[in-house]
Design a protein around this motif. Structure first.
Motif, PDB file in Angstrom:
ATOM      1  N   LYS A  86      29.390  -2.686  -0.495  1.00  0.00           N
ATOM      2  CA  LYS A  86      30.078  -1.874   0.513  1.00  0.00           C
ATOM      3  C   LYS A  86      31.257  -1.144  -0.115  1.00  0.00           C
ATOM      4  N   ALA A  87      31.977  -1.821  -1.004  1.00  0.00           N
ATOM      5  CA  ALA A  87      33.093  -1.173  -1.711  1.00  0.00           C
ATOM      6  C   ALA A  87      32.574  -0.030  -2.585  1.00  0.00           C
ATOM      7  N   TYR A  88      31.414  -0.207  -3.205  1.00  0.00           N
ATOM      8  CA  TYR A  88      30.811   0.870  -4.001  1.00  0.00           C
ATOM      9  C   TYR A  88      30.407   2.043  -3.117  1.00  0.00           C
ATOM     10  N   LEU A  89      29.854   1.770  -1.946  1.00  0.00           N
ATOM     11  CA  LEU A  89      29.486   2.853  -1.032  1.00  0.00           C
ATOM     12  C   LEU A  89      30.720   3.643  -0.608  1.00  0.00           C
ATOM     13  N   ASP A  90      31.801   2.932  -0.312  1.00  0.00           N
ATOM     14  CA  ASP A  90      33.062   3.614   0.026  1.00  0.00           C
ATOM     15  C   ASP A  90      33.571   4.440  -1.150  1.00  0.00           C
ATOM     16  N   PHE A  91      33.483   3.872  -2.339  1.00  0.00           N
ATOM     17  CA  PHE A  91      33.932   4.558  -3.559  1.00  0.00           C
ATOM     18  C   PHE A  91      33.110   5.823  -3.788  1.00  0.00           C
TER      19      PHE A  91
END
Length: 164
Positions: A86-91
């Protein structure tokens, strides 16, 4: 056709992120892929990546995410990697990347400890939940599958495949 390079190609130069991005453009590449863990970099590094890519005229095509824990047999490890993805998707959304290249790990079907069908099922389950996230609608979710050395281009294609 446009030619791209991943920024990690410059990791051994020891000259930093900005240098790698500038050199990627200087040697003639048209796009760039980013390999940086959003849990390991701070806001300054994220901004540096964005601004240097913009300055160089290098659109970010992919953010590479190695998430081998999505298919781990421990539920706590799977949960951590779902949150990390999820953090990668936000990034990727923050960088205006076109996709996330997701590397799931050993789904080769040769694992001695976790049956391949269980690995694949865990990957499908987690990618379905990640693919349903609102932020992912701005770009494609890409994943890799090493069963029969095939490549998947989106979550629906992955989910349509059988576990055999």
């Amino acid at each position: 056709m446009k030619l791209g390079l991943i920024n990690s190609a410059w990791a051994q130069s020891g000259k930093g992120t900005a240098y790698g991005i500038q050199q990627t453009k200087a040697i003639g590449f048209d796009t760039i892929d980013i390999f940086a863990d959003p849990l390991d970099i701070d806001a300054r590094e994220r901004k540096l990546i964005r601004t240097e890519c913009e300055k160089a005229g290098l659109p970010i095509v992919s953010v590479a995410c190695v998430a081998v824990g999505l298919i781990d047999f421990n539920p706590s490890v799977q949960r951590f990697h779902v949150d990390r993805c999820k953090a990668y998707l936000d990034f990727a959304y923050e960088l205006e990347a076109k996709n996330v290249l997701l590397v799931l790990g050993d789904t080769s079907g040769k694992s001695r400890f976790i049956p391949p069908a269980e690995q694949w099922a865990a990957g499908v389950t987690h990618l379905k939940s990640l693919g349903d996230m609102p932020r992912s609608s701005a770009f494609n979710c890409a994943g890799t599958r090493t069963f029969k050395l095939s490549l998947l281009h989106d979550v629906p294609n992955m989910c349509a495949l059988s576990t055999t």
